[in-house]
Every structure is written in C-alpha cells, then in structure tokens.
Design a protein around this motif. Structure first.
Motif, PDB file in Angstrom:
ATOM      1  N   PHE A  62       0.818  -1.210   0.000  1.00 56.66           N
ATOM      2  CA  PHE A  62       0.000   0.000   0.000  1.00 56.66           C
ATOM      3  C   PHE A  62       0.856   1.267   0.000  1.00 56.66           C
ATOM      4  O   PHE A  62       0.416   2.306  -0.502  1.00 56.66           O
ATOM      5  N   ALA A  63       2.065   1.195   0.542  1.00 60.39           N
ATOM      6  CA  ALA A  63       2.949   2.355   0.508  1.00 60.39           C
ATOM      7  C   ALA A  63       3.300   2.726  -0.932  1.00 60.39           C
ATOM      8  O   ALA A  63       3.212   3.894  -1.329  1.00 60.39           O
ATOM      9  N   VAL A  64       3.685   1.722  -1.729  1.00 62.11           N
ATOM     10  CA  VAL A  64       4.018   2.001  -3.132  1.00 62.11           C
ATOM     11  C   VAL A  64       2.767   2.385  -3.911  1.00 62.11           C
ATOM     12  O   VAL A  64       2.805   3.271  -4.785  1.00 62.11           O
ATOM     13  N   LEU A  65       1.645   1.756  -3.587  1.00 62.62           N
ATOM     14  CA  LEU A  65       0.396   2.023  -4.302  1.00 62.62           C
ATOM     15  C   LEU A  65      -0.068   3.468  -4.123  1.00 62.62           C
ATOM     16  O   LEU A  65      -0.524   4.103  -5.084  1.00 62.62           O
ATOM     17  N   PHE A  66       0.066   3.997  -2.905  1.00 61.77           N
ATOM     18  CA  PHE A  66      -0.476   5.319  -2.608  1.00 61.77           C
ATOM     19  C   PHE A  66       0.536   6.454  -2.738  1.00 61.77           C
ATOM     20  O   PHE A  66       0.140   7.624  -2.791  1.00 61.77           O
ATOM     21  N   THR A  67       1.828   6.141  -2.774  1.00 66.42           N
ATOM     22  CA  THR A  67       2.838   7.207  -2.819  1.00 66.42           C
ATOM     23  C   THR A  67       2.683   8.130  -4.029  1.00 66.42           C
ATOM     24  O   THR A  67       2.744   9.357  -3.875  1.00 66.42           O
ATOM     25  N   PRO A  68       2.487   7.634  -5.257  1.00 66.43           N
ATOM     26  CA  PRO A  68       2.296   8.564  -6.379  1.00 66.43           C
ATOM     27  C   PRO A  68       1.115   9.515  -6.183  1.00 66.43           C
ATOM     28  O   PRO A  68       1.212  10.712  -6.500  1.00 66.43           O
ATOM     29  N   ALA A  69      -0.006   8.998  -5.658  1.00 66.37           N
ATOM     30  CA  ALA A  69      -1.174   9.852  -5.424  1.00 66.37           C
ATOM     31  C   ALA A  69      -0.869  10.904  -4.362  1.00 66.37           C
ATOM     32  O   ALA A  69      -1.288  12.069  -4.485  1.00 66.37           O
ATOM     33  N   ILE A  70      -0.137  10.516  -3.317  1.00 63.35           N
ATOM     34  CA  ILE A  70       0.229  11.469  -2.265  1.00 63.35           C
ATOM     35  C   ILE A  70       1.143  12.549  -2.815  1.00 63.35           C
ATOM     36  O   ILE A  70       0.990  13.740  -2.522  1.00 63.35           O
ATOM     37  N   ILE A  71       2.100  12.129  -3.643  1.00 58.57           N
ATOM     38  CA  ILE A  71       3.015  13.098  -4.252  1.00 58.57           C
ATOM     39  C   ILE A  71       2.261  14.072  -5.141  1.00 58.57           C
ATOM     40  O   ILE A  71       2.486  15.286  -5.104  1.00 58.57           O
ATOM     41  N   GLY A  72       1.360  13.564  -5.963  1.00 55.83           N
ATOM     42  CA  GLY A  72       0.591  14.441  -6.831  1.00 55.83           C
ATOM     43  C   GLY A  72      -0.282  15.403  -6.054  1.00 55.83           C
ATOM     44  O   GLY A  72      -0.438  16.574  -6.429  1.00 55.83           O
ATOM     45  N   THR A  73      -0.863  14.909  -4.945  1.00 60.00           N
ATOM     46  CA  THR A  73      -1.779  15.723  -4.156  1.00 60.00           C
ATOM     47  C   THR A  73      -1.059  16.801  -3.348  1.00 60.00           C
ATOM     48  O   THR A  73      -1.464  17.975  -3.357  1.00 60.00           O
ATOM     49  N   PHE A  74       0.001  16.418  -2.653  1.00 57.67           N
ATOM     50  CA  PHE A  74       0.637  17.344  -1.708  1.00 57.67           C
ATOM     51  C   PHE A  74       1.899  18.017  -2.250  1.00 57.67           C
ATOM     52  O   PHE A  74       2.351  19.014  -1.668  1.00 57.67           O
ATOM     53  N   TRP A  75       2.471  17.487  -3.322  1.00 57.33           N
ATOM     54  CA  TRP A  75       3.610  18.140  -3.955  1.00 57.33           C
ATOM     55  C   TRP A  75       3.206  18.863  -5.233  1.00 57.33           C
ATOM     56  O   TRP A  75       3.523  20.034  -5.425  1.00 57.33           O
ATOM     57  N   GLY A  76       2.511  18.155  -6.105  1.00 57.45           N
ATOM     58  CA  GLY A  76       2.215  18.705  -7.422  1.00 57.45           C
ATOM     59  C   GLY A  76       1.167  19.799  -7.418  1.00 57.45           C
ATOM     60  O   GLY A  76       1.409  20.907  -7.920  1.00 57.45           O
ATOM     61  N   ALA A  77      -0.015  19.506  -6.868  1.00 59.57           N
ATOM     62  CA  ALA A  77      -1.124  20.463  -6.934  1.00 59.57           C
ATOM     63  C   ALA A  77      -0.795  21.831  -6.329  1.00 59.57           C
ATOM     64  O   ALA A  77      -1.130  22.870  -6.917  1.00 59.57           O
ATOM     65  N   PRO A  78      -0.115  21.898  -5.168  1.00 61.15           N
ATOM     66  CA  PRO A  78       0.165  23.220  -4.590  1.00 61.15           C
ATOM     67  C   PRO A  78       1.419  23.899  -5.140  1.00 61.15           C
ATOM     68  O   PRO A  78       1.665  25.061  -4.809  1.00 61.15           O
ATOM     69  N   LEU A  79       2.215  23.193  -5.932  1.00 57.18           N
ATOM     70  CA  LEU A  79       3.549  23.686  -6.290  1.00 57.18           C
ATOM     71  C   LEU A  79       3.511  25.074  -6.907  1.00 57.18           C
ATOM     72  O   LEU A  79       4.245  25.982  -6.482  1.00 57.18           O
ATOM     73  N   VAL A  80       2.675  25.271  -7.906  1.00 56.59           N
ATOM     74  CA  VAL A  80       2.579  26.569  -8.591  1.00 56.59           C
ATOM     75  C   VAL A  80       1.381  27.361  -8.087  1.00 56.59           C
ATOM     76  O   VAL A  80       1.441  28.592  -7.989  1.00 56.59           O
ATOM     77  N   THR A  81       0.320  26.636  -7.727  1.00 50.60           N
ATOM     78  CA  THR A  81      -0.921  27.312  -7.318  1.00 50.60           C
ATOM     79  C   THR A  81      -0.694  28.233  -6.127  1.00 50.60           C
ATOM     80  O   THR A  81      -1.207  29.358  -6.084  1.00 50.60           O
ATOM     81  N   ARG A  82       0.064  27.779  -5.129  1.00 56.04           N
ATOM     82  CA  ARG A  82       0.272  28.615  -3.949  1.00 56.04           C
ATOM     83  C   ARG A  82       1.045  29.883  -4.287  1.00 56.04           C
ATOM     84  O   ARG A  82       0.827  30.925  -3.671  1.00 56.04           O
ATOM     85  N   GLU A  83       1.938  29.819  -5.271  1.00 55.45           N
ATOM     86  CA  GLU A  83       2.666  31.021  -5.682  1.00 55.45           C
ATOM     87  C   GLU A  83       1.762  31.964  -6.468  1.00 55.45           C
ATOM     88  O   GLU A  83       1.848  33.186  -6.334  1.00 55.45           O
ATOM     89  N   LEU A  84       0.870  31.389  -7.281  1.00 53.70           N
ATOM     90  CA  LEU A  84      -0.082  32.227  -8.004  1.00 53.70           C
ATOM     91  C   LEU A  84      -1.058  32.892  -7.037  1.00 53.70           C
ATOM     92  O   LEU A  84      -1.431  34.057  -7.218  1.00 53.70           O
ATOM     93  N   ASP A  85      -1.470  32.148  -5.998  1.00 54.54           N
ATOM     94  CA  ASP A  85      -2.366  32.719  -4.989  1.00 54.54           C
ATOM     95  C   ASP A  85      -1.701  33.859  -4.232  1.00 54.54           C
ATOM     96  O   ASP A  85      -2.321  34.889  -3.961  1.00 54.54           O
ATOM     97  N   ALA A  86      -0.430  33.652  -3.868  1.00 48.34           N
ATOM     98  CA  ALA A  86       0.288  34.658  -3.070  1.00 48.34           C
ATOM     99  C   ALA A  86       0.866  35.783  -3.914  1.00 48.34           C
ATOM    100  O   ALA A  86       1.265  36.821  -3.379  1.00 48.34           O
ATOM    101  N   GLY A  87       0.949  35.580  -5.224  1.00 50.93           N
ATOM    102  CA  GLY A  87       1.523  36.600  -6.107  1.00 50.93           C
ATOM    103  C   GLY A  87       3.029  36.618  -6.138  1.00 50.93           C
ATOM    104  O   GLY A  87       3.630  37.517  -6.758  1.00 50.93           O
ATOM    105  N   THR A  88       3.683  35.641  -5.496  1.00 44.66           N
ATOM    106  CA  THR A  88       5.153  35.622  -5.464  1.00 44.66           C
ATOM    107  C   THR A  88       5.749  35.262  -6.815  1.00 44.66           C
ATOM    108  O   THR A  88       6.951  35.449  -7.027  1.00 44.66           O
ATOM    109  N   HIS A  89       4.915  34.738  -7.737  1.00 45.81           N
ATOM    110  CA  HIS A  89       5.429  34.386  -9.056  1.00 45.81           C
ATOM    111  C   HIS A  89       5.913  35.617  -9.823  1.00 45.81           C
ATOM    112  O   HIS A  89       6.839  35.542 -10.626  1.00 45.81           O
ATOM    113  N   ARG A  90       5.302  36.765  -9.538  1.00 44.72           N
ATOM    114  CA  ARG A  90       5.708  37.990 -10.259  1.00 44.72           C
ATOM    115  C   ARG A  90       7.121  38.400  -9.875  1.00 44.72           C
ATOM    116  O   ARG A  90       7.889  38.871 -10.725  1.00 44.72           O
TER     117      ARG A  90
END
Length: 331
Positions: A62-90
C-alpha cells in the motif's frame, strides 16, 4: 533557481524520504530470512510466514500504491498554485523567465518524486521477490493469509518494478497542471486525487491487457483444474502457466464456438468425490472445453517498461502544456 525550488520542496521531501528509510530498514532486516526460507522450503515457505511478514507485505504494497497519489496531491497540486495565490510568481519572473522558472520547478520536483518512489519500489520489489516467486509456483491456488495474488495481478503489478516511477512522475505533473489551470489549491488537490484514481483503474482494467496480445489455450474441464462455478454458470479454470494473468475465459463447444456451459455442470463436484469423474467425462464427450486468454508471467517486465514509458510520455506532454499555459494564460 534550482536551490530555491529545492528549498520550497525540502520539508515534504524529508518527511517522505524519512518514512521510506524507516520502511527500508525493516525490509532489510527481515528480507534475508524470507530468502533463506524460500531456498529451504520452496513455495511451501509461505506457510512459515507469520504476522510480521504479513504486516510488512501489506504496508509495503500500500505504501508504493499510494505514494504517487500522495506526491501528486501534496507536492504537485500546490507547487505553482500557492505562488499564483500569493503573487510571489511575479517577483520570481523579474529574476528569470517564466519558462525557466516553471521548468526548474517541474524538473526538481519531478526528479525528487521519481527518486522517492523508485527507492521505495526497489526495496518492496526486492523484499517481495521470494513471496512473489512462491505465489507464482502455486499455479493459481490460493496461498495462506494475504499471500494470494501473483505479481501480474493489478493490485500487485502497480507496486513492483519500474512502473511506479512513471506513476509518480505523471501524478506530480498532473497535479501541477490541474493547479495551474484552476488556480485554487484545495480544489486542485481533490481533483487530482479523483482523476489520478480513475486513470489508474482505467489503465489496470481496460488498457493494460491490450498493450501486448494475449496467449490463448483451449483446455479440458476437469475436477483438477476447475476452480469456480459462479451463480450464472460461468466456469473458471486454472492453466498450467504458473503466475499467469488470466484475461478472460469462455466455454466453447466441439466446433470451437463460445457457448454457455450446460446447466447440469453446476452439479459437478469440484473435488474428487463420487460421481466427479463421470460428470467431467461427460463434458469431454460432448466436446466442451475452456478457452483461456492469458499473459504469461514472463511478460511482467515487458508490461512494466511499456507502462512506465506511457506515463513518462504523458508527464512530459503535460509539462509542455503547463509551460504553454503559464506563458500564454497567466499574468
């Protein structure tokens, strides 16, 4: 930019690599015993395994099964979105180009995701080697406890070899893509989890079996190989291909046409009791056979390489889309 991208990711990375290290130590401590028992007892060594091995088997799977989903959820989804929300991308765009900013973030995050999942998959695949071999040698017969599914079956296949590396890369970039498009972190995380799950199930159930043409065998229906007669009268037999992935089964008549088995077959004893042999002899005289489509266990690595390549190509395609979207749609 590389150092900055790493600093933004390092806390999550430390947590994940720390958990992987703990599991790897446990697997390394118990793995040699599994190999020794298998060497001494062969496939019967599964009966020697206890609660500790069962727990580690399930945890690793189950660790290997769920690790990609966890990475996508907690690493991928917020990676750029949080910078766009905060405006730090500018601010970042005043120091470098949009393309380089995003490529570096995708590259660093993607490589760390692949490395983490790869180390985990390597450890779990190595530890489960004797167990997978023993399950395959059971020729489809159920093993004790949790040690039942051969490595070609969907739930196990997704946790072995190199395919999880492709899953991790794809889940990470898919999360980034969803976040870039909808620009809201929590909805992006939820959508990533749902979409990635649907894609994984679709691949396992509807796509994987078609990546390579299956083998076919027509076999007699006997008390020795008949394993199930379901409520619809459909028969299930096992074939002499240890660890094979059975894709489909159909009963055929003497002319080779797919038919429903005769209704009286439901009364055929599945064990060698009185009347068992006569019942199956009658099936043979009438020309009934079982047509089985399957993938032999020797194709495991071919499927692994093909699936990993598919997911990596999808990840690169999504990365290209993200770059285009950031350059054209984000201000």
């Amino acid at each position: 930019m590389i150092w900055l991208a790493w600093r933004q990711l390092r806390t999550q990375a430390v947590v994940v690599f720390g958990a992987i290290a703990v599991l790897a130590v446990l697997l390394a401590a118990t793995g040699p015993r599994l190999a020794h028992l298998y060497h001494v007892h062969g496939r019967a060594f599964l009966d020697e395994l206890g609660g500790t091995e069962s727990s580690l088997y399930l945890i690793g799977t189950f660790a290997v099964l769920f690790t990609p989903a966890i990475i996508g959820t907690f690493w991928g989804a917020p990676l750029v979105t949080r910078e766009l929300d905060a405006g730090t991308h500018r601010l970042a765009w005043t120091l470098t180009t949009r393309t380089r900013w995003l490529v570096v973030k995708l590259g660093v995050g993607g490589l760390v995701a692949i490395a983490a999942t790869g180390l985990l998959s390597l450890a779990v695949t190595w530890w489960n080697g004797p167990i997978d071999a023993a399950i395959a040698e059971n020729s489809g017969a159920p093993g004790p406890g949790v040690f039942v599914l051969p490595r070609m079956q969907a739930l196990v296949f997704d946790t072995r070899g190199i395919a999880p590396l492709g899953y991790a890369a794809f889940a990470f970039v898919l999360g980034v893509t969803i976040g870039v498009v909808i620009r809201r972190t929590l909805p992006a995380m939820a959508l990533l989890l749902a979409l990635f799950t649907v894609i994984q199930v679709t691949m396992a159930v509807g796509v994987r079996s078609h990546l390579l043409p299956p083998e076919h065998v027509t076999t007699k229906i006997t008390s020795a190989n008949l394993t199930l007669i379901d409520f619809t009268g459909h028969l299930t037999v096992k074939v002499d291909e240890p660890g094979a992935w059975i894709v489909s089964q159909h009963t055929v008549n003497a002319a080779g046409q797919v038919v429903s088995p005769p209704s009286w077959v439901e009364k055929c004893p599945l064990e060698n009791r009185q009347g068992s042999q006569a019942c199956f002899d009658r099936l043979a005289e009438l020309g009934y056979r079982q047509l089985v489509s399957y993938h032999p266990t020797g194709r495991f690595w071919a499927f692994q390489w093909e699936e990993a390549a598919i997911y990596l190509v999808l990840a690169l395609s999504l990365a290209g889309f993200c770059v285009w979207w950031i350059r054209r749609r984000v201000s």
